[in-house]
Design a protein around this motif. Structure first.
Motif, PDB file in Angstrom:
ATOM      1  N   ARG A 114     -45.910  -7.550  73.298  1.00  0.00           N
ATOM      2  CA  ARG A 114     -45.624  -8.942  72.971  1.00  0.00           C
ATOM      3  C   ARG A 114     -45.619  -9.115  71.457  1.00  0.00           C
ATOM      4  O   ARG A 114     -46.053  -8.242  70.705  1.00  0.00           O
ATOM      5  CB  ARG A 114     -46.670  -9.849  73.596  1.00  0.00           C
ATOM      6  CG  ARG A 114     -46.661  -9.790  75.113  1.00  0.00           C
ATOM      7  CD  ARG A 114     -47.742 -10.633  75.669  1.00  0.00           C
ATOM      8  NE  ARG A 114     -47.121 -11.830  76.238  1.00  0.00           N
ATOM      9  CZ  ARG A 114     -47.740 -12.709  76.969  1.00  0.00           C
ATOM     10  NH1 ARG A 114     -49.025 -12.567  77.217  1.00  0.00           N
ATOM     11  NH2 ARG A 114     -47.114 -13.748  77.459  1.00  0.00           N
ATOM     12  N   THR A 115     -45.152 -10.284  71.025  1.00  0.00           N
ATOM     13  CA  THR A 115     -45.023 -10.575  69.600  1.00  0.00           C
ATOM     14  C   THR A 115     -46.332 -10.371  68.853  1.00  0.00           C
ATOM     15  O   THR A 115     -46.367  -9.727  67.798  1.00  0.00           O
ATOM     16  CB  THR A 115     -44.513 -12.020  69.403  1.00  0.00           C
ATOM     17  OG1 THR A 115     -43.229 -12.132  70.018  1.00  0.00           O
ATOM     18  CG2 THR A 115     -44.403 -12.378  67.944  1.00  0.00           C
ATOM     19  N   SER A 116     -47.420 -10.900  69.384  1.00  0.00           N
ATOM     20  CA  SER A 116     -48.710 -10.794  68.683  1.00  0.00           C
ATOM     21  C   SER A 116     -49.149  -9.340  68.533  1.00  0.00           C
ATOM     22  O   SER A 116     -49.719  -8.953  67.504  1.00  0.00           O
ATOM     23  CB  SER A 116     -49.781 -11.597  69.421  1.00  0.00           C
ATOM     24  OG  SER A 116     -49.931 -11.119  70.745  1.00  0.00           O
ATOM     25  N   GLU A 117     -48.866  -8.517  69.534  1.00  0.00           N
ATOM     26  CA  GLU A 117     -49.242  -7.113  69.476  1.00  0.00           C
ATOM     27  C   GLU A 117     -48.413  -6.363  68.423  1.00  0.00           C
ATOM     28  O   GLU A 117     -48.942  -5.511  67.706  1.00  0.00           O
ATOM     29  CB  GLU A 117     -49.064  -6.466  70.852  1.00  0.00           C
ATOM     30  CG  GLU A 117     -49.989  -7.022  71.909  1.00  0.00           C
ATOM     31  CD  GLU A 117     -49.638  -6.585  73.313  1.00  0.00           C
ATOM     32  OE1 GLU A 117     -50.576  -6.318  74.084  1.00  0.00           O
ATOM     33  OE2 GLU A 117     -48.437  -6.526  73.642  1.00  0.00           O
ATOM     34  N   SER A 175     -45.143 -13.450  61.118  1.00  0.00           N
ATOM     35  CA  SER A 175     -44.161 -13.929  62.087  1.00  0.00           C
ATOM     36  C   SER A 175     -42.770 -13.974  61.471  1.00  0.00           C
ATOM     37  O   SER A 175     -41.775 -13.634  62.122  1.00  0.00           O
ATOM     38  CB  SER A 175     -44.545 -15.323  62.589  1.00  0.00           C
ATOM     39  OG  SER A 175     -45.776 -15.277  63.252  1.00  0.00           O
ATOM     40  N   GLY A 176     -42.689 -14.403  60.207  1.00  0.00           N
ATOM     41  CA  GLY A 176     -41.406 -14.485  59.522  1.00  0.00           C
ATOM     42  C   GLY A 176     -40.755 -13.127  59.340  1.00  0.00           C
ATOM     43  O   GLY A 176     -39.540 -12.977  59.517  1.00  0.00           O
ATOM     44  N   GLN A 214     -39.420 -12.014  62.622  1.00  0.00           N
ATOM     45  CA  GLN A 214     -38.194 -12.756  62.913  1.00  0.00           C
ATOM     46  C   GLN A 214     -37.016 -12.160  62.133  1.00  0.00           C
ATOM     47  O   GLN A 214     -35.918 -12.006  62.679  1.00  0.00           O
ATOM     48  CB  GLN A 214     -38.359 -14.227  62.563  1.00  0.00           C
ATOM     49  CG  GLN A 214     -37.129 -15.057  62.896  1.00  0.00           C
ATOM     50  CD  GLN A 214     -37.333 -16.531  62.603  1.00  0.00           C
ATOM     51  OE1 GLN A 214     -38.382 -16.939  62.104  1.00  0.00           O
ATOM     52  NE2 GLN A 214     -36.331 -17.322  62.918  1.00  0.00           N
ATOM     53  N   ASN A 215     -37.240 -11.803  60.879  1.00  0.00           N
ATOM     54  CA  ASN A 215     -36.178 -11.169  60.086  1.00  0.00           C
ATOM     55  C   ASN A 215     -35.746  -9.836  60.691  1.00  0.00           C
ATOM     56  O   ASN A 215     -34.559  -9.507  60.695  1.00  0.00           O
ATOM     57  CB  ASN A 215     -36.628 -10.965  58.638  1.00  0.00           C
ATOM     58  CG  ASN A 215     -36.661 -12.253  57.850  1.00  0.00           C
ATOM     59  OD1 ASN A 215     -35.955 -13.206  58.170  1.00  0.00           O
ATOM     60  ND2 ASN A 215     -37.484 -12.289  56.825  1.00  0.00           N
ATOM     61  N   LEU A 216     -36.688  -9.073  61.205  1.00  0.00           N
ATOM     62  CA  LEU A 216     -36.356  -7.804  61.855  1.00  0.00           C
ATOM     63  C   LEU A 216     -35.503  -8.039  63.100  1.00  0.00           C
ATOM     64  O   LEU A 216     -34.602  -7.248  63.404  1.00  0.00           O
ATOM     65  CB  LEU A 216     -37.633  -7.039  62.222  1.00  0.00           C
ATOM     66  CG  LEU A 216     -38.468  -6.502  61.064  1.00  0.00           C
ATOM     67  CD1 LEU A 216     -39.767  -5.893  61.585  1.00  0.00           C
ATOM     68  CD2 LEU A 216     -37.688  -5.494  60.247  1.00  0.00           C
ATOM     69  N   ARG A 217     -35.773  -9.131  63.815  1.00  0.00           N
ATOM     70  CA  ARG A 217     -34.962  -9.472  64.987  1.00  0.00           C
ATOM     71  C   ARG A 217     -33.562  -9.921  64.581  1.00  0.00           C
ATOM     72  O   ARG A 217     -32.570  -9.472  65.138  1.00  0.00           O
ATOM     73  CB  ARG A 217     -35.619 -10.594  65.800  1.00  0.00           C
ATOM     74  CG  ARG A 217     -36.831 -10.187  66.579  1.00  0.00           C
ATOM     75  CD  ARG A 217     -37.220 -11.237  67.600  1.00  0.00           C
ATOM     76  NE  ARG A 217     -37.316 -12.586  67.057  1.00  0.00           N
ATOM     77  CZ  ARG A 217     -38.446 -13.157  66.636  1.00  0.00           C
ATOM     78  NH1 ARG A 217     -39.577 -12.483  66.687  1.00  0.00           N
ATOM     79  NH2 ARG A 217     -38.443 -14.393  66.184  1.00  0.00           N
ATOM     80  N   ILE A 218     -33.502 -10.806  63.581  1.00  0.00           N
ATOM     81  CA  ILE A 218     -32.225 -11.399  63.164  1.00  0.00           C
ATOM     82  C   ILE A 218     -31.260 -10.341  62.631  1.00  0.00           C
ATOM     83  O   ILE A 218     -30.076 -10.334  62.997  1.00  0.00           O
ATOM     84  CB  ILE A 218     -32.457 -12.503  62.109  1.00  0.00           C
ATOM     85  CG1 ILE A 218     -33.130 -13.711  62.762  1.00  0.00           C
ATOM     86  CG2 ILE A 218     -31.155 -12.917  61.441  1.00  0.00           C
ATOM     87  CD1 ILE A 218     -33.608 -14.768  61.777  1.00  0.00           C
ATOM     88  N   ASN A 219     -31.767  -9.439  61.788  1.00  0.00           N
ATOM     89  CA  ASN A 219     -30.860  -8.445  61.199  1.00  0.00           C
ATOM     90  C   ASN A 219     -30.640  -7.233  62.110  1.00  0.00           C
ATOM     91  O   ASN A 219     -29.962  -6.285  61.735  1.00  0.00           O
ATOM     92  CB  ASN A 219     -31.311  -8.021  59.797  1.00  0.00           C
ATOM     93  CG  ASN A 219     -32.631  -7.301  59.786  1.00  0.00           C
ATOM     94  OD1 ASN A 219     -33.050  -6.737  60.781  1.00  0.00           O
ATOM     95  ND2 ASN A 219     -33.299  -7.318  58.647  1.00  0.00           N
ATOM     96  N   GLY A 220     -31.215  -7.254  63.307  1.00  0.00           N
ATOM     97  CA  GLY A 220     -30.967  -6.202  64.290  1.00  0.00           C
ATOM     98  C   GLY A 220     -31.773  -4.940  64.081  1.00  0.00           C
ATOM     99  O   GLY A 220     -31.534  -3.936  64.749  1.00  0.00           O
TER     100      GLY A 220
END
Length: 86
Positions: free
Chosen positions: A38-41, A50-51, A54-60
């Motif tokens: 999960r995200t927290s882990e 968290s930011g 999120q950047n790692l998710r957005i840029n793939g």
């Protein structure tokens, strides 16, 4: 109080048994490793905010799966990210 004499062979046998026990413990731990985090882990494991996640998710950079509003990350993808960054 009885006195026992410990020989080199006794110590060698103890070492072999101890190493075998440690090896077995490590094998059990890797078998119990989660496939999805999960995200927290992930934030705790990578020591990121968290930011940043999120950047790692957005840029793939890091793929994820969303199920019922919860984001899950594949452990193998995280391991790959860590090994590629070295």
């Amino acid at each position: 109080m009885a006195i026992s004499i410990i020989t080199k062979e006794d110590l060698q046998q103890f070492k072999v048994e101890l190493l075998e026990d440690i090896k077995n413990l490590l094998q059990v731990r890797t078998a119990e490793q989660k496939l999805w985090l999960r995200t927290s882990e992930v934030k705790k494991l990578l020591n990121i905010s968290s930011g940043t996640l999120q950047n790692l998710r957005i840029n793939g950079t890091l793929s994820y799966t969303k199920i019922g509003g919860i984001l899950y990350y594949n452990c193998k993808d995280i391991e790959k990210l860590l090994t590629d960054s070295k």
